[in-house]
Design an enzyme around this catalytic site. Structure first.
Site, PDB file in Angstrom:
ATOM      1  CE  LYS A  53      19.360  58.393  66.445  1.00 22.11           C
ATOM      2  NZ  LYS A  53      20.127  57.291  65.873  1.00 22.11           N
ATOM      3  CD  GLN A  97      23.390  55.955  66.746  1.00 21.56           C
ATOM      4  OE1 GLN A  97      22.174  55.963  66.902  1.00 21.56           O
ATOM      5  NE2 GLN A  97      23.982  56.699  65.844  1.00 21.56           N
ATOM      6  CG  ASP A 120      17.718  52.418  62.830  1.00 23.47           C
ATOM      7  OD1 ASP A 120      17.566  53.618  62.551  1.00 23.47           O
ATOM      8  OD2 ASP A 120      18.503  52.006  63.715  1.00 23.47           O
TER       9      ASP A 120
HETATM   10  N1  GUN Z   1      24.213  55.757  62.688  1.00 27.57           N
HETATM   11  C1  GUN Z   1      24.128  56.758  61.781  1.00 27.57           C
HETATM   12  N2  GUN Z   1      22.870  56.892  61.339  1.00 27.57           N
HETATM   13  C2  GUN Z   1      22.144  55.950  61.975  1.00 27.57           C
HETATM   14  C3  GUN Z   1      20.770  55.598  61.927  1.00 27.57           C
HETATM   15  O1  GUN Z   1      19.948  56.161  61.204  1.00 27.57           O
HETATM   16  N3  GUN Z   1      20.407  54.585  62.749  1.00 27.57           N
HETATM   17  C4  GUN Z   1      21.286  53.929  63.537  1.00 27.57           C
HETATM   18  N4  GUN Z   1      20.844  52.935  64.283  1.00 27.57           N
HETATM   19  N5  GUN Z   1      22.570  54.226  63.584  1.00 27.57           N
HETATM   20  C5  GUN Z   1      22.978  55.241  62.807  1.00 27.57           C
END
Ligand code: GUN
Length: 291
Positions: A53, A97, A120
């Site tokens: 990311k 995350q 998100d």
């Molecule tokens: N963990 C697994 N998928 C995601 C996501 O789309 N966003 C976040 N913040 N954590 C995750």
């Protein structure tokens, strides 16, 4: 019949190019989008995702702010960091995350993020806004799936869709997005009866259950669009939630694993960061990046 294999990797690359251009245009106006990514603990899969990311954020020309907390950090420390990022004008998007360590309250943490910076789309206000048809930040994976489906099928109005999985991250927001596009949506889950029959009636199947090869080929209606969100590590390598070999003989189009939905998620995170930046600066939503 052999299904068209949907190239999510290529689609995501195209999307990133578009975002890069739009980011450059914003920077020319004196606005540099910024995304803060917070990782708590050392979960190996999360470390890989987070690094990816951050790298793609920089490659797009945006600012990437990396924050790492130890697995033992008290929740108050994370909340204090979120508050600092909420108040930092250089930060347009905040991503914490998941999963978080067991001693933390995931909902409390997510809801501490300013909804406008919640790239998100997990904050309760964004969930509510999406469900009520208001302008929202939308979860990245479902947004990526929607983009692929619209590109493939055009208007989704009146299509029957079965979403398998009811998670807050994928299943529920996916269903909301499809409903917003006037599809007829069924959300299926572990207690659903007659799942094969339900799937056989669907023009669109989105599988997000986290069980390798769960969806069988003979569950698929001939010609249907199959979107596989699963990423399951098995002895045979990475496999999806759909039995690809069998389903691809019957479906009209199908996403592979890897190379289908996966690459779309981060591209959509960048899209949402740009959207959040535009909104924070009173600019119109960037073209083609919102549902
Ligand atoms: N963990 C697994 N998928 C995601 C996501 O789309 N966003 C976040 N913040 N954590 C995750």
């Amino acid at each position: 019949m052999t299904a068209k294999v949907i190239d999510g990797k290529a689609f995501a690359a195209g999307l990133r190019e578009q975002i890069k251009l739009q980011t450059a245009a914003m920077i020319a106006q004196g606005i540099t989008p910024g995304l803060a990514v917070v990782l708590v603990g050392e979960d190996p899969a999360s470390q890989v995702y987070v690094r990816s990311k951050e790298k793609q954020t920089r490659e797009t020309g945006m600012n990437s702010f990396a924050h790492r907390l130890s697995a033992e950090a008290p929740q108050a420390e994370l909340l204090a960091l979120i508050e600092q990022l909420n108040n930092d004008p250089a930060v347009n998007g905040i991503l914490v995350q998941l999963p978080l360590p067991a001693h933390m309250d995931e909902a409390a943490v997510i809801n501490a993020i300013r909804p406008e910076k919640d790239v998100d789309g997990f904050h309760i206000l964004n969930v509510g806004r999406l469900a009520t048809g208001q302008k929202a930040m939308v979860p990245c994976t479902p947004l990526g799936c929607l983009m692929l489906l619209r590109d493939l099928l055009g208007d989704l109005s009146g299509k029957s869709a079965v979403v398998i999985g009811r998670s807050n991250i994928v299943g529920k927001p996916m269903a909301q997005l499809l409903l917003r596009d006037s599809a007829t949506v069924t959300i299926a889950h572990s207690r659903t009866r007659n799942l094969p029959e339900l799937c056989r009636q669907a023009d669109i199947v989105v599988a997000a259950v986290g069980r390798p090869n769960f969806v069988q080929g003979d569950w698929i209606k001939p010609g249907a669009a199959v979107v596989d969100v699963g990423i399951n590590r098995t002895d045979d390598g990475l496999v999806g939630d759909v039995d690809f070999a069998a389903a691809s003989q019957i479906a009209g189009a199908i996403t592979p694993v890897p190379g289908g939905v996966g690459p779309m998620t981060i591209a959509c995170l960048l899209a949402s960061t740009l959207t959040a930046t535009a909104r924070a600066n009173g600019l119109p939503d960037p073209e083609g990046l919102t549902p």
